[in-house]
Design an enzyme around this catalytic site. Structure first.
Site, mmCIF file in Angstrom:
data_model
loop_
_atom_site.group_PDB
_atom_site.id
_atom_site.type_symbol
_atom_site.label_atom_id
_atom_site.label_comp_id
_atom_site.label_asym_id
_atom_site.label_seq_id
_atom_site.Cartn_x
_atom_site.Cartn_y
_atom_site.Cartn_z
ATOM 1 N N LYS A 210 0.798 -0.748 -0.187
ATOM 2 C CA LYS A 210 -0.162 0.168 0.433
ATOM 3 C C LYS A 210 0.893 1.111 -0.246
ATOM 4 O O LYS A 210 1.865 1.784 0.779
ATOM 5 C CB LYS A 210 -0.814 0.151 0.645
ATOM 6 C CG LYS A 210 -2.253 0.859 0.793
ATOM 7 C CD LYS A 210 -3.295 1.118 2.006
ATOM 8 C CE LYS A 210 -4.113 1.772 2.159
ATOM 9 N NZ LYS A 210 -3.972 3.449 1.785
ATOM 10 N N PHE B 72 -2.440 -0.090 -10.289
ATOM 11 C CA PHE B 72 -3.140 -1.631 -9.605
ATOM 12 C C PHE B 72 -4.267 -2.240 -10.192
ATOM 13 O O PHE B 72 -4.061 -3.428 -9.522
ATOM 14 C CB PHE B 72 -2.970 -1.649 -7.905
ATOM 15 C CG PHE B 72 -3.563 -0.133 -8.042
ATOM 16 C CD1 PHE B 72 -5.081 0.001 -8.350
ATOM 17 C CD2 PHE B 72 -3.095 1.526 -7.405
ATOM 18 C CE1 PHE B 72 -5.545 1.083 -7.503
ATOM 19 C CE2 PHE B 72 -3.660 2.411 -6.661
ATOM 20 C CZ PHE B 72 -5.157 2.221 -7.089
ATOM 21 N N ARG C 41 -8.975 11.094 -6.840
ATOM 22 C CA ARG C 41 -10.300 10.164 -6.305
ATOM 23 C C ARG C 41 -11.457 11.387 -6.596
ATOM 24 O O ARG C 41 -12.088 10.648 -6.537
ATOM 25 C CB ARG C 41 -9.830 9.732 -4.982
ATOM 26 C CG ARG C 41 -9.160 8.920 -5.200
ATOM 27 C CD ARG C 41 -8.380 8.844 -3.445
ATOM 28 N NE ARG C 41 -9.772 8.015 -2.633
ATOM 29 C CZ ARG C 41 -9.820 7.577 -1.736
ATOM 30 N NH1 ARG C 41 -8.696 7.108 -1.296
ATOM 31 N NH2 ARG C 41 -10.156 7.726 -0.959
HETATM 32 P P1 AMP Z 1 -7.037 5.053 2.072
HETATM 33 O O1 AMP Z 1 -6.995 6.040 1.879
HETATM 34 O O2 AMP Z 1 -6.726 4.722 3.374
HETATM 35 O O3 AMP Z 1 -8.836 4.697 2.506
HETATM 36 O O4 AMP Z 1 -6.457 3.605 1.455
HETATM 37 C C1 AMP Z 1 -6.929 3.744 0.274
HETATM 38 C C2 AMP Z 1 -5.805 4.581 -0.486
HETATM 39 O O5 AMP Z 1 -4.815 3.568 -0.789
HETATM 40 C C3 AMP Z 1 -6.468 4.478 -2.700
HETATM 41 O O6 AMP Z 1 -6.845 5.184 -2.768
HETATM 42 C C4 AMP Z 1 -5.251 4.291 -3.366
HETATM 43 O O7 AMP Z 1 -4.938 5.806 -3.367
HETATM 44 C C5 AMP Z 1 -3.910 3.951 -1.946
HETATM 45 N N1 AMP Z 1 -2.984 2.381 -2.976
HETATM 46 C C6 AMP Z 1 -2.145 2.591 -2.181
HETATM 47 N N2 AMP Z 1 -1.567 1.283 -3.037
HETATM 48 C C7 AMP Z 1 -2.568 0.481 -3.824
HETATM 49 C C8 AMP Z 1 -2.478 -0.706 -4.233
HETATM 50 N N3 AMP Z 1 -1.645 -0.885 -4.207
HETATM 51 N N4 AMP Z 1 -4.164 -0.822 -4.545
HETATM 52 C C9 AMP Z 1 -5.547 0.149 -4.277
HETATM 53 N N5 AMP Z 1 -5.189 0.970 -3.778
HETATM 54 C C10 AMP Z 1 -4.014 1.538 -3.105
#
Ligand code: AMP
Length: 587
Positions: free
Chosen positions: A251, A341, A271
């Protein structure tokens, strides 16, 4: 169609507290609108003239609008200014002044929707010398022919203050009620989530009914709402939830980008559907060069890198790329890599209903991997131990944690939805409270002492996905540095609302209200049942909401997140349940 008919509907919706009633008022109206007008009716209900991702927004300054009102009603600008201050916004002021001058409507031509739309488009496109005067004149001409309610909405639309309380979800409900049935609502939402164009959905369902909606496919140039991940508290839970076997990816801690690649051009969306192409022109160019088909949509994370060591840099570094000014220096100073991804479209093929592993292998077969365009690191995991090892590697590589993804045949790309097909697990989860929260600013309190005259604390809200509303979860007063406090008023100014915004549920009354727009990341010590906060009210206890105790701003403004992507009521309730479960010694 006359604009007065539309203004009257906006007025009725604005006065209506019940979402169900709002929906039926709008549905009844939409049934009788002709299909050429319907896109504008729904765009204008959201204060826009175009889909959400369209870059242009109407943003006339209050000063110009005051000038236009003054010219229309034959008053001095300073007097109109006083009325605006007294009434709280130029819309209500225009309504009052036009009402006082009723006689002028004797000589007017009724405003048609067509004329309003054309005039607004001319205002939006006015550029260069005399453009301010031209905008004022066009608005004044329309105001001259308006009744008081039309004047209110015209002034709100041009100043970007048009919030009648019927959000996108209410419009989709109304479209289902008017042209299909309640059961078709998920299908309508799916079509919206893959096109982000309310006007297109309204026109399609009006002309072709639900069958035409079912045929709507992903298209290059229309950003899709992104798929989101759920969270769990431990690696073993993650692996178990995904059936004992799943894919895990690093991530990355960067900015999510959805790239729409055409033969001769590329557009990058955030986003929040903003156009990020000017911020990452190097990424756009490389994507085109490395893509060996004509048209594609791929998603990935743009991360800042140290080009000498190849190390990934913290999130703060890539945010230098988001600024509006000095971007050419930022491009040189903050090199980035895109880690792809997902792939959602390839030369006419909508891939959103294909399983994850197929979509991922399509990226590999359609893109040349290079230094700055790469794949996310991924491994198939069959045990918690393997998962833990992969997580440790991700942390060592300076990532935030892992994203576990289902590899089942049903692992489709669910645009705009958060579910357990993707599960995030981050480093912070090992600390006291599960994850951070993303909350929308809905109010501010003036500070005291050192913060006198500035905002000292903010009222923060979570999102109720079912009702499309915001409920307060905490009063946030820590974690702000002086620089942030200094720029807060300017950041929040465009969203000031005279009264409590229609979409907000709150018992705590701040000094200033804001329409939910700005999203901040907040951590807290725990979630508790709260008699004063309204988030997740009734979820765990009748008449009480859930509040975050000892909230602290992490320093991260989530300008990549739309307020509807805030932490939801059900997430708060889940975290509360997990926390209670733990403290009862059940885990
Ligand atoms: P969060 O913002 O904490 O809800 O986490 C989701 C976000 O992680 C996504 O919107 C992406 O921007 C990010 N992200 C980073 N690495 C990945 C990955 N390998 N697959 C999907 N999302 C990822």
């Amino acid at each position: 169609m006359l604009f007065s008919e539309l203004a009257e509907i906006f007025d009725r919706i604005e006065a209506e507290p019940s979402r169900l009633e709002m929906t039926s008022i709008l549905a009844g109206f939409l049934k009788n609108v002709n299909s050429d007008d319907i896109p504008y009716v729904v765009y204008l209900s959201q204060g826009r003239l175009h889909p959400d991702f369209y870059p242009m927004v109407l943003g006339m300054s209050d000063k110009l609008v005051i000038k236009a009102i003054a010219a229309t009603v034959g008053m001095r600008e300073s007097k109109v200014f006083d009325v605006v201050v007294k009434e709280g916004d130029p819309g209500t002021a225009a309504e009052k002044l036009v009402n006082d001058k009723k006689q002028m409507t004797l000589f007017s031509d009724p405003l048609t929707l067509d004329r309003v739309v054309k005039s607004l488009i001319t205002i939006e496109n006015a550029e260069g010398k005399d453009s301010q005067d031209r905008k004022t004149k066009i608005l004044s001409n329309m105001l001259h022919d308006s009744n008081p309610i039309e004047a209110r909405y015209l002034c709100r639309i041009v100043t970007g203050r048009m919030r009648v309380g019927a959000g996108t979800m209410t419009v989709l409900d109304a479209l289902a009620e008017a042209f299909a049935s309640r059961d078709d609502r998920p299908e309508i939402e799916r079509a919206f989530n893959i096109t982000c164009d309310l006007g297109l959905i309204a026109k399609t369902i009006d002309e072709g009914g639900i069958d035409a909606i079912r045929k709507i496919k992903v298209r290059v140039g229309n950003p899709l709402k992104v798929m989101l991940a759920e969270r769990l508290r431990s690696i073993p839970e993650v692996v178990e939830r995904l059936g004992g076997k799943c894919a895990m990816e690093y991530k990355y801690d960067g900015i999510r980008v959805q790239a729409h690649i055409k033969k001769d051009s590329v557009k990058l969306y955030s986003r929040r559907l903003e156009d990020l192409t000017p911020n990452f022109p190097d990424v756009a160019l490389s994507l085109r060069e490395h893509c060996n088909i004509d048209e594609a949509i791929v998603e990935g994370e743009c991360v800042a890198v140290d080009t000498e060591t190849g190390n990934m840099l913290p999130f703060q570094e890539v945010t230098h790329r988001r600024k509006k000014h000095g971007i050419s220096d930022a491009i040189k100073d903050y090199p980035v890599r895109m880690f792809m991804f997902d792939m959602l479209y390839a030369d006419g093929r909508d891939m959103t209903s294909e399983p994850y592993l197929d979509r991922r292998s399509s990226i590999e077969s359609n893109f040349k991997i290079s230094d700055n365009i790469r794949m996310t690191a991924m491994k198939i995991i069959s045990s918690p131990e393997e998962g833990q090892k992969f997580f440790d590697e991700a942390i060592a590589a300076r990532c935030e944690g892992i994203m576990a993804k289902s590899i089942s045949k049903d692992s489709i790309y669910r645009a705009g939805s958060r579910g357990f097909l993707w599960i995030k697990y981050k480093k912070d989860y090992q600390q006291a409270l599960v994850d951070s929260f993303d909350l929308a600013v809905v109010g501010a309190f003036y500070g005291m002492g050192k913060r006198a005259g500035k905002y000292g604390a903010l009222l923060m809200a979570a999102y109720d996905q079912d009702a499309d509303r915001f409920g307060t979860a905490c009063k946030l007063g820590t974690g702000f540095d002086d620089e942030f406090l200094e720029k807060l008023p300017e950041m929040l100014e465009p969203y000031i609302s005279q009264d409590k915004p229609p979409s907000v549920d709150a018992q705590m009354i701040p000094d200033v209200w804001f329409d939910p727009y700005i999203v901040l990341e907040v951590t807290g010590a725990e979630i508790s049942i709260s008699p004063i906060h309204t988030a997740a009210a009734g979820y765990t206890k009748d008449d009480s909401g859930l509040g975050i105790r000892f909230p602290r701003f992490t320093g991260r403004v989530r300008d990549d997140k739309d307020p509807t992507e805030c932490t939801t009521y059900s997430e708060l309730a889940d975290i509360y349940a997990l926390q209670e479960h733990d403290s009862n010694g059940l885990i």
